[in-house]
Write a protein that holds these residues in place. Structure first.
Motif, PDB file in Angstrom:
ATOM      1  N   LEU A 402       0.821  -1.209   0.000  1.00 45.29           N
ATOM      2  CA  LEU A 402       0.000   0.000   0.000  1.00 45.29           C
ATOM      3  C   LEU A 402       0.855   1.258   0.000  1.00 45.29           C
ATOM      4  N   THR A 403       1.970   1.231   0.725  1.00 45.40           N
ATOM      5  CA  THR A 403       2.805   2.432   0.769  1.00 45.40           C
ATOM      6  C   THR A 403       3.653   2.575  -0.498  1.00 45.40           C
ATOM      7  N   ASP A 404       4.136   1.459  -1.049  1.00 47.76           N
ATOM      8  CA  ASP A 404       4.833   1.541  -2.331  1.00 47.76           C
ATOM      9  C   ASP A 404       3.906   2.085  -3.416  1.00 47.76           C
ATOM     10  N   MET A 405       2.677   1.584  -3.438  1.00 47.54           N
ATOM     11  CA  MET A 405       1.718   2.075  -4.431  1.00 47.54           C
ATOM     12  C   MET A 405       1.304   3.508  -4.122  1.00 47.54           C
ATOM     13  N   GLY A 406       1.304   3.866  -2.839  1.00 47.88           N
ATOM     14  CA  GLY A 406       0.997   5.244  -2.465  1.00 47.88           C
ATOM     15  C   GLY A 406       2.022   6.213  -3.030  1.00 47.88           C
ATOM     16  N   THR A 438       6.255   6.677   4.803  1.00 47.63           N
ATOM     17  CA  THR A 438       5.432   5.492   5.052  1.00 47.63           C
ATOM     18  C   THR A 438       6.126   4.206   4.625  1.00 47.63           C
ATOM     19  N   GLN A 439       7.079   4.297   3.705  1.00 43.84           N
ATOM     20  CA  GLN A 439       7.835   3.113   3.298  1.00 43.84           C
ATOM     21  C   GLN A 439       8.947   2.781   4.282  1.00 43.84           C
ATOM     22  N   ILE A 440       9.192   3.690   5.217  1.00 42.71           N
ATOM     23  CA  ILE A 440      10.338   3.548   6.125  1.00 42.71           C
ATOM     24  C   ILE A 440       9.919   3.146   7.532  1.00 42.71           C
ATOM     25  N   TYR A 441       8.946   3.880   8.118  1.00 46.66           N
ATOM     26  CA  TYR A 441       8.705   3.601   9.545  1.00 46.66           C
ATOM     27  C   TYR A 441       7.777   2.412   9.773  1.00 46.66           C
ATOM     28  N   THR A 444      10.773  -0.971   7.816  1.00 44.28           N
ATOM     29  CA  THR A 444      10.913  -0.605   6.411  1.00 44.28           C
ATOM     30  C   THR A 444      10.253  -1.657   5.515  1.00 44.28           C
ATOM     31  N   ASN A 445       9.972  -1.265   4.292  1.00 40.75           N
ATOM     32  CA  ASN A 445       9.313  -2.209   3.395  1.00 40.75           C
ATOM     33  C   ASN A 445      10.194  -3.402   3.047  1.00 40.75           C
ATOM     34  N   GLY A 446      11.514  -3.224   3.112  1.00 40.52           N
ATOM     35  CA  GLY A 446      12.401  -4.367   2.959  1.00 40.52           C
ATOM     36  C   GLY A 446      12.234  -5.358   4.100  1.00 40.52           C
ATOM     37  N   ILE A 447      12.074  -4.844   5.309  1.00 38.30           N
ATOM     38  CA  ILE A 447      11.848  -5.713   6.470  1.00 38.30           C
ATOM     39  C   ILE A 447      10.486  -6.402   6.365  1.00 38.30           C
ATOM     40  N   GLN A 448       9.482  -5.668   5.897  1.00 37.92           N
ATOM     41  CA  GLN A 448       8.159  -6.287   5.709  1.00 37.92           C
ATOM     42  C   GLN A 448       8.247  -7.440   4.701  1.00 37.92           C
TER      43      GLN A 448
END
Length: 592
Positions: A402-406, A438-441, A444-448
């Motif tokens: 959702l945040t990447d697409m955001g 939003t991709q960081i906190y 991070t999206n890598g951790i997700q």
């Protein structure tokens, strides 16, 4: 910048026509008594009115002014105090809170729509009640009855705020490295000492007290993450009668100067022997904090969606009005010097991408919220367990995708404005800046992505994955032939994801690097398939209603665009995953 309008029509469609939430609520004890379809719509309409009227107008001015720090005190931008008071007095801080302590008791799927609205209107503002709601959730789930009675009513009422204090200067994702200490006292309290950074809402002037949830270690705690405990540390001590007492030994050392969300105070917090109380069990603090974190991760995903929605509203208004060049097929606006840019194929590509990602994201975030409600309220242990497993699987997807697409969506919105999109006065560049965090906190999206592949797929041999994939396949198998234009490409995509999942499961057995190498692209492929499922569900709900309202024709047209232009991204993502980890390790460290 267009005035923000809550997308209530689309919210009603998702809730009522796609997921039939009122019927679900009627079967869930704890919800049947507090909400029905009519009440839900009234709640959302009122929230939309308050948010659009009181909070959205502060978005740009708040960004321009930002928060200020002076000798430990933090001042929020002009208008924030009054707007927060209005929001709190409406009960919106506690919209999903436990009614036993003054919360509204609304289901998460309703709370998710309110979160979207407030974050679309003003993300910086929305972070303050979001952190409070999350802290309340952790306390309600793990704190003693005495702590709950003392703190929750004022927190749900918005009189007191909450914060989440995890990160330290040397310890971000790896919380096992934290150094903050908690020393037990004879009266059952603890003295908490340490420094936390990047603390959203750690200090501000919106409420009379701030309740910090702090991760710390006891002197004899085991090493690593197994030795972390959670403590409630108030900014101002609370007397036995509930009144406020002396200031605790908690101070804000500074606030961060950030790329975006400038009206949200991001603080360095110092705890100097501050008095606190244990929440939950000793050395079980991470589990207690993750009760809050998992809700927050869906909430952060919704922030990405929210900013994309705000960007789209402005972009589509601009595209209808901005005159530039003529349509390739000849003049569309004969009476004007040029045509509005919405006639041009590339502008339509960007607008439709925004629309498809926003509406797909709204359906997906609502789907995850429905699972949270089933997990919380269902009396059927099988249904509850299935929902819990789906939430575990889908939470990292919701946060990251959702945040990447955001970000993709807000960048498209900025691009549609051309040079004006780069100028502050038009508002689009702020949405890009705000969305980037939003991709960081909250991980991070890598951790997700690592969480999804490592824990939620490989970690259980694909059992959680099969729950979701089998649901999609069952939908396809039971769909009417008239839905074939949507179910046929969805079937291809889910089969591709099946094969990709099997490939990752197999390769991970022999090479641990394969999980990290595959994770980001795998999550992206998963996200597009999940959105494909949502769009097939929405197409089913809209089909046959095109003559009733143009809304349904628009929905079906957007669905067709998604399947034609966005779902095929799964193919390239699959190819990237299958390239394996070897290309990532062709260079030595000094060759970078």
């Amino acid at each position: 910048m267009a005035d923000y309008q809550a997308p209530l029509r689309d919210m009603r469609f998702v809730l009522n026509e796609v997921f039939d939430v009122a019927n679900l609520w009627s079967e869930l004890p704890g919800l049947a008594e507090v909400i029905d379809g009519e009440t839900a719509i009234a709640v959302l309409e009122e929230a939309g009115k308050v948010i659009a009227g009181s909070i959205a107008p502060l978005n740009r001015s708040g960004d321009e002014e930002g928060c200020t720090w002076n000798e430990g005190a933090v001042k929020t931008p002009a208008g924030f105090i009054d707007a927060y008071k209005t929001y709190a007095e409406g009960g919106w801080v506690g919209v999903g809170g436990d009614p036993a302590f003054g919360g509204m008791g609304m289901p998460k799927v309703i709370g998710a729509q309110v979160e979207e609205m407030v974050n679309s209107a003003n993300l910086s503002f929305g972070l303050y009640p979001m952190l409070t709601a999350g802290a309340c959730l952790a306390l309600n789930s793990h704190a003693s009855e005495e702590l709950k009675q003392t703190y929750l009513p004022n927190m749900y009422a918005g009189v007191w705020a909450g914060s989440m204090c995890l990160t330290e200067p040397h310890a971000g994702t790896d919380l096992g490295l934290i150094r903050t200490k908690a020393e037990p006292q004879a009266d059952g309290s603890y003295k908490v000492t340490g420094t936390k950074i990047f603390i959203t809402g750690g200090e501000h002037d919106l409420t009379e007290n701030i309740i910090h949830l702090v991760l710390a270690k006891l002197p004899d705690a085991p090493a690593g993450s197994k030795g972390i405990s959670l403590f409630l540390v108030p900014k101002v001590m609370v007397n036995a009668d509930g009144s406020l007492g002396a200031r605790n030994s908690v101070s804000c050392g500074s606030i961060e100067h950030k790329m975006g969300i400038k009206a949200s105070a991001t603080c360095v917090m110092n705890f100097d022997g501050a008095t606190g109380w244990l929440v939950g069990e000793v050395n079980k603090g991470l589990a207690a904090m993750f009760t809050m974190m998992n809700y927050e991760r869906l909430g952060v995903g919704i922030q990405g969606l929210a900013l994309g929605e705000r960007s789209y509203q402005s972009a589509v208004e601009y595209a209808r009005e901005r005159l530039q060049s003529r349509a390739a097929t000849g003049p569309a606006a004969q009476d004007k010097a040029a045509d509005p840019i919405i006639v041009h194929p590339d502008v339509r590509r960007m607008l439709l991408t925004m629309k498809a990602l926003n509406e797909g994201g709204r359906a997906f975030s609502s789907y995850v919220a429905v699972q949270l409600d089933i997990a919380k309220y269902s009396e059927d242990p099988t249904a509850r367990k299935r929902a819990e497993d789906l939430v575990a699987l889908l939470t990292p997807v919701a946060k990251a995708f959702l945040t990447d697409m955001g970000l993709e969506t807000t960048v498209h919105g900025q691009q549609i404005f051309g040079g004006h999109g780069f100028i502050r006065e038009w508002g689009q560049e702020q949405l890009v800046r705000d969305c980037r965090i939003t991709q960081i906190y909250e991980g991070t999206n890598g951790i997700q992505s690592l969480d999804l592949v490592g824990r939620k797929v490989v970690g259980n041999g694909g059992i959680f994955y099969a729950l979701f994939a089998d649901e999609i396949k069952a939908f396809i198998a039971g769909a009417d032939a008239s839905l074939g234009e949507f179910t046929a490409p969805l079937k291809v995509a889910v089969n591709q994801l099946d094969e990709l999942t099997a490939w990752v499961l197999d390769r991970a057995k022999s090479n641990p690097n394969e999980i990290g190498a595959a994770s980001v692209e795998y999550l992206q492929a998963f996200g597009y398939v999940a959105y494909g499922y949502m769009w097939a569900l929405m197409a089913k709900a809209a089909q046959g209603k095109e003559g009733e309202e143009s809304f349904y024709a628009s929905k079906l047209g957007t669905a067709r665009f998604f399947f034609a232009r966005l779902l095929p991204r799964v193919q390239s993502l699959s190819a990237a995953v299958r390239a394996g980890s070897e290309p990532l390790f062709l260079l030595d460290a000094e060759q970078f």
